[in-house]
Scaffold this motif. Structure first.
Motif, PDB file in Angstrom:
ATOM      1  N   HIS A  91     -46.095 -39.477 -14.516  1.00  0.00           N
ATOM      2  CA  HIS A  91     -47.479 -39.746 -14.136  1.00  0.00           C
ATOM      3  C   HIS A  91     -47.907 -41.147 -14.535  1.00  0.00           C
ATOM      4  O   HIS A  91     -48.818 -41.720 -13.937  1.00  0.00           O
ATOM      5  CB  HIS A  91     -48.424 -38.710 -14.739  1.00  0.00           C
ATOM      6  CG  HIS A  91     -48.598 -38.798 -16.215  1.00  0.00           C
ATOM      7  ND1 HIS A  91     -47.682 -38.280 -17.100  1.00  0.00           N
ATOM      8  CD2 HIS A  91     -49.591 -39.337 -16.964  1.00  0.00           C
ATOM      9  CE1 HIS A  91     -48.109 -38.490 -18.332  1.00  0.00           C
ATOM     10  NE2 HIS A  91     -49.257 -39.132 -18.282  1.00  0.00           N
ATOM     11  N   TYR A  94     -47.262 -43.311 -11.519  1.00  0.00           N
ATOM     12  CA  TYR A  94     -48.324 -43.210 -10.520  1.00  0.00           C
ATOM     13  C   TYR A  94     -49.541 -44.029 -10.937  1.00  0.00           C
ATOM     14  O   TYR A  94     -50.141 -44.729 -10.125  1.00  0.00           O
ATOM     15  CB  TYR A  94     -48.741 -41.762 -10.290  1.00  0.00           C
ATOM     16  CG  TYR A  94     -49.979 -41.678  -9.424  1.00  0.00           C
ATOM     17  CD1 TYR A  94     -49.896 -41.958  -8.064  1.00  0.00           C
ATOM     18  CD2 TYR A  94     -51.231 -41.426  -9.984  1.00  0.00           C
ATOM     19  CE1 TYR A  94     -51.032 -41.959  -7.281  1.00  0.00           C
ATOM     20  CE2 TYR A  94     -52.370 -41.423  -9.200  1.00  0.00           C
ATOM     21  CZ  TYR A  94     -52.266 -41.686  -7.855  1.00  0.00           C
ATOM     22  OH  TYR A  94     -53.388 -41.714  -7.084  1.00  0.00           O
ATOM     23  N   THR A 133     -41.682 -42.180  -3.858  1.00  0.00           N
ATOM     24  CA  THR A 133     -43.059 -42.627  -4.049  1.00  0.00           C
ATOM     25  C   THR A 133     -44.027 -41.622  -3.454  1.00  0.00           C
ATOM     26  O   THR A 133     -45.040 -41.277  -4.053  1.00  0.00           O
ATOM     27  CB  THR A 133     -43.273 -44.006  -3.400  1.00  0.00           C
ATOM     28  OG1 THR A 133     -42.355 -44.935  -3.965  1.00  0.00           O
ATOM     29  CG2 THR A 133     -44.686 -44.501  -3.636  1.00  0.00           C
ATOM     30  N   VAL A 137     -46.912 -39.592  -5.435  1.00  0.00           N
ATOM     31  CA  VAL A 137     -48.320 -39.670  -5.069  1.00  0.00           C
ATOM     32  C   VAL A 137     -48.861 -38.286  -4.759  1.00  0.00           C
ATOM     33  O   VAL A 137     -49.966 -37.915  -5.175  1.00  0.00           O
ATOM     34  CB  VAL A 137     -48.515 -40.626  -3.870  1.00  0.00           C
ATOM     35  CG1 VAL A 137     -49.946 -40.559  -3.361  1.00  0.00           C
ATOM     36  CG2 VAL A 137     -48.170 -42.053  -4.271  1.00  0.00           C
TER      37      VAL A 137
END
Length: 223
Positions: A91, A94, A133, A137
């Motif tokens: 996380h 992100y 990715t 997300v």
């Protein structure tokens, strides 16, 4: 590009920095400086103005996430940040992408992939490992009303540009976008550039984040 590409390596492990330096310099990429923590990274980037920063996340004094925020908020418009991590679904990664980083790599990346990724990020076509990715997300993005308001200029996008943004969020390359939309690759590139310009985004990674956070695309769905 005729000018030599310049990079900064920020990692608290000296062996990692040395290995990356050897790989980059052997492939004609100048390493302008190294940093062992986030404080040093911010300082050397402001001083050297590199094209690309290879940024570790977990570092002492200041982590790579905060360093990324400070670097990208300091007005170094031509500098791209490429996050290095040992985890492909972290996380913190992100959060770094949402803060403006242009992509990420796993630390066990092959030399060839490392060099190609640095050059890709410098070119602005910065959606690295698109399927990873997208998964990241989808896992961490949540619709944020404040961000939706911030990016309410989605209304400025044409219907075709909205289509392009939706498909970008699924991790498609320009060639795949062209095939899906029955357009030439050159036309797709024009549409992508227009989306980034209208939304004031640095690159495709930020476009993916915006597509999810504004609700244009929903995690696990097509938007």
């Amino acid at each position: 590009m005729t000018e030599q590409l310049r990079a900064v390596i920020a990692d608290d492990q000296a062996l990692v920095r040395t290995g990356f330096r050897m790989i980059l310099t052997a492939n004609g990429i100048e390493v302008a400086a190294e940093a062992a923590n986030g404080d040093e990274a911010v300082a050397v980037v402001r001083r050297t103005r590199p094209d690309v920063v290879l940024m570790d996340i977990r570092m002492p004094q200041m982590d790579g996430l905060e360093a990324t925020r400070r670097i990208l908020a300091s007005g170094v418009e031509d500098t791209r940040v490429l996050i290095l991590t040992t985890y492909d679904l972290d996380h913190y990664v992100y959060a770094a992408l949402a803060a403006g980083a242009s992509g990420f790599l796993l630390k066990d990346v092959s030399p060839e992939h490392l060099v190609a990724a640095v050059r890709l990020v410098r070119s602005g076509d910065a959606l690295l490992a698109p399927t990873i990715t997208r998964r990241l997300v989808e896992r961490f993005a949540r619709r944020d009303e404040a961000k939706a308001t911030l990016h309410r200029d989605l209304a400025d996008l044409t219907p075709r540009e909205l289509d392009v943004l939706r498909l970008l969020a699924t991790g498609l390359s320009n060639a795949e976008l062209a095939d899906r939309l029955t357009l030439s690759v050159a036309t797709v590139k024009t549409h992508v550039a227009s989306v980034l310009s209208k939304l004031d985004l640095r690159d495709r990674v930020q476009a993916v984040v915006v597509a999810y956070e504004t609700g244009l695309v929903s995690p696990g769905g097509s938007g």
